[in-house]
Write a protein that holds these residues in place. Structure first.
Motif, short mmCIF file in Angstrom:
data_model
loop_
_atom_site.label_atom_id
_atom_site.label_comp_id
_atom_site.label_asym_id
_atom_site.label_seq_id
_atom_site.Cartn_x
_atom_site.Cartn_y
_atom_site.Cartn_z
N VAL A 184 42.07 14.33 31.08
CA VAL A 184 41.20 14.83 32.14
C VAL A 184 39.82 15.14 31.57
O VAL A 184 38.79 14.81 32.17
CB VAL A 184 41.82 16.08 32.82
CG1 VAL A 184 40.82 16.75 33.75
CG2 VAL A 184 43.09 15.71 33.58
N CYS A 185 39.78 15.75 30.38
CA CYS A 185 38.49 16.06 29.75
C CYS A 185 37.71 14.79 29.43
O CYS A 185 36.49 14.74 29.61
CB CYS A 185 38.71 16.88 28.47
SG CYS A 185 39.28 18.55 28.81
N ARG A 186 38.40 13.75 29.01
CA ARG A 186 37.74 12.48 28.73
C ARG A 186 37.17 11.88 30.02
O ARG A 186 36.06 11.35 30.03
CB ARG A 186 38.72 11.51 28.09
CG ARG A 186 38.06 10.21 27.66
CD ARG A 186 39.00 9.37 26.86
NE ARG A 186 39.09 9.95 25.53
CZ ARG A 186 39.77 9.41 24.53
NH1 ARG A 186 40.42 8.29 24.72
NH2 ARG A 186 39.80 9.98 23.36
N LEU A 187 37.92 12.01 31.10
CA LEU A 187 37.45 11.54 32.41
C LEU A 187 36.16 12.26 32.81
O LEU A 187 35.20 11.64 33.25
CB LEU A 187 38.54 11.77 33.47
CG LEU A 187 38.22 11.42 34.91
CD1 LEU A 187 38.01 9.93 35.08
CD2 LEU A 187 39.35 11.89 35.81
N ILE A 188 36.15 13.58 32.62
CA ILE A 188 34.95 14.37 32.93
C ILE A 188 33.79 13.90 32.06
O ILE A 188 32.67 13.72 32.53
CB ILE A 188 35.21 15.87 32.71
CG1 ILE A 188 36.28 16.39 33.68
CG2 ILE A 188 33.92 16.68 32.89
CD1 ILE A 188 36.82 17.77 33.34
N GLY A 189 34.05 13.70 30.78
CA GLY A 189 33.01 13.31 29.83
C GLY A 189 32.38 11.96 30.12
O GLY A 189 31.20 11.75 29.86
N LYS A 190 33.16 11.04 30.65
CA LYS A 190 32.62 9.72 30.99
C LYS A 190 31.60 9.83 32.12
O LYS A 190 30.70 9.00 32.23
CB LYS A 190 33.74 8.76 31.37
CG LYS A 190 34.57 8.32 30.18
CD LYS A 190 35.41 7.14 30.57
CE LYS A 190 36.25 6.66 29.40
NZ LYS A 190 35.48 6.14 28.30
N ARG A 191 31.74 10.82 32.93
CA ARG A 191 30.88 10.99 34.10
C ARG A 191 29.62 11.77 33.78
O ARG A 191 28.54 11.44 34.23
CB ARG A 191 31.70 11.71 35.18
CG ARG A 191 30.96 11.91 36.46
CD ARG A 191 30.74 10.56 37.14
NE ARG A 191 29.70 10.67 38.11
CZ ARG A 191 29.81 11.34 39.24
NH1 ARG A 191 30.95 11.90 39.56
NH2 ARG A 191 28.80 11.41 40.05
N ASP A 192 29.77 12.85 32.99
CA ASP A 192 28.64 13.77 32.80
C ASP A 192 28.80 14.50 31.48
O ASP A 192 29.70 15.32 31.34
CB ASP A 192 28.61 14.75 33.98
CG ASP A 192 27.55 15.81 33.85
OD1 ASP A 192 26.51 15.55 33.22
OD2 ASP A 192 27.75 16.90 34.40
N ARG A 193 27.92 14.22 30.53
CA ARG A 193 28.01 14.82 29.20
C ARG A 193 27.85 16.34 29.25
O ARG A 193 28.52 17.06 28.54
CB ARG A 193 26.92 14.21 28.29
CG ARG A 193 27.09 14.58 26.86
CD ARG A 193 28.28 13.83 26.27
NE ARG A 193 28.77 14.56 25.13
CZ ARG A 193 30.02 14.64 24.76
NH1 ARG A 193 30.94 14.01 25.43
NH2 ARG A 193 30.38 15.32 23.72
N TYR A 194 26.96 16.83 30.10
CA TYR A 194 26.78 18.28 30.21
C TYR A 194 28.09 18.94 30.63
O TYR A 194 28.50 19.95 30.06
CB TYR A 194 25.67 18.68 31.20
CG TYR A 194 25.80 20.14 31.49
CD1 TYR A 194 25.36 21.09 30.57
CD2 TYR A 194 26.47 20.59 32.62
CE1 TYR A 194 25.57 22.44 30.78
CE2 TYR A 194 26.68 21.93 32.84
CZ TYR A 194 26.23 22.85 31.92
OH TYR A 194 26.47 24.19 32.13
N THR A 195 28.74 18.40 31.66
CA THR A 195 29.95 19.03 32.18
C THR A 195 31.05 19.09 31.13
O THR A 195 31.76 20.09 31.05
CB THR A 195 30.45 18.30 33.45
OG1 THR A 195 29.40 18.37 34.44
CG2 THR A 195 31.69 18.95 34.02
N VAL A 196 31.18 18.06 30.30
CA VAL A 196 32.23 18.10 29.28
C VAL A 196 31.93 19.17 28.24
O VAL A 196 32.84 19.88 27.80
CB VAL A 196 32.49 16.71 28.65
CG1 VAL A 196 31.43 16.32 27.64
CG2 VAL A 196 33.85 16.66 28.00
N GLU A 197 30.68 19.34 27.84
CA GLU A 197 30.34 20.40 26.88
C GLU A 197 30.54 21.77 27.51
O GLU A 197 31.06 22.69 26.87
CB GLU A 197 28.90 20.24 26.38
CG GLU A 197 28.70 19.04 25.47
CD GLU A 197 29.66 19.02 24.28
OE1 GLU A 197 29.84 20.09 23.63
OE2 GLU A 197 30.22 17.96 23.99
#
Length: 194
Positions: free
Chosen positions: A7-20
């Motif tokens: 799920v975190c990888r999915l978030i990261g593919k979309r938006d770098r800020y959101t994953v951090e």
């Protein structure tokens, strides 16, 4: 790879800020839960909820998610759907039902004027109330697309106290302020190994 990592990888593919941001909130949640002497199960739940709380933002268009200025009412309405979208995604994953509930209600306000289901006070799940504080603290103390100058920890904590009883649970707010003030190096003092 665990479901949470996926799920975190999915978030990261979309938006770098959101994953951090999600990583920061996960660390804050687990450290705060340890500080508050919650059970091992609740510490784990807090960490996972922090890591995936913004998964619903995958449904928000990029032009809204990364908009540098103020959102219109229509754009904000799109953003306000992310807890429900995220909860619906997570509820379909076996074993994440409790996490889905936490995510669904993390933008409810203690006084009932937040968004989601219009819950207030103790109606809001406890860990959702914790998440509301940790999420806001990280958002205030980091660079955002709409604000290049983050607040200092001191100013962010003052804002949390100012919003205690309206946006945030007053008891959780006071405990969080104590946690940050006595554990300024929480990233180093509290670790979590999922």
């Amino acid at each position: 790879m665990t479901v949470t990592q996926a799920v975190c990888r999915l978030i990261g593919k979309r938006d770098r800020y959101t994953v951090e941001h999600s990583k920061n909130v996960a660390r804050l949640m687990s450290a705060f839960a340890k500080y508050a002497e919650l059970s091992t199960e609740d510490i784990t739940l807090a960490y996972i909820a922090g890591a995936v709380h913004d998964v619903g933002k995958i449904s928000v268009p990029d032009y809204i998610l990364n908009k540098p200025g103020r959102l219109t009412e229509e754009e904000f309405a799109e953003i306000k759907n992310h807890p429900i979208v995220g909860a619906n995604i997570l509820a379909k994953v076996p074993g994440l039902e409790k996490v889905a509930e936490i995510v669904r209600y993390h933008h409810e306000w203690y006084n009932g004027s937040g968004y989601g289901a219009g819950l207030s006070g103790e109606e809001i799940p406890f860990i959702s109330r914790m998440l509301a504080v940790c999420d806001s603290f990280d958002a205030m103390t980091t660079i955002r697309c709409y604000r290049q100058q983050p607040l200092s920890n001191h100013k962010a904590l003052a804002e949390i106290i100012n919003c205690a009883g309206t946006q945030f649970d007053p008891v959780i707010s006071r405990c969080f302020v104590d946690f940050i003030e006595c554990c300024q190096d929480y990233h180093n003092r509290f670790t979590f190994n999922p």
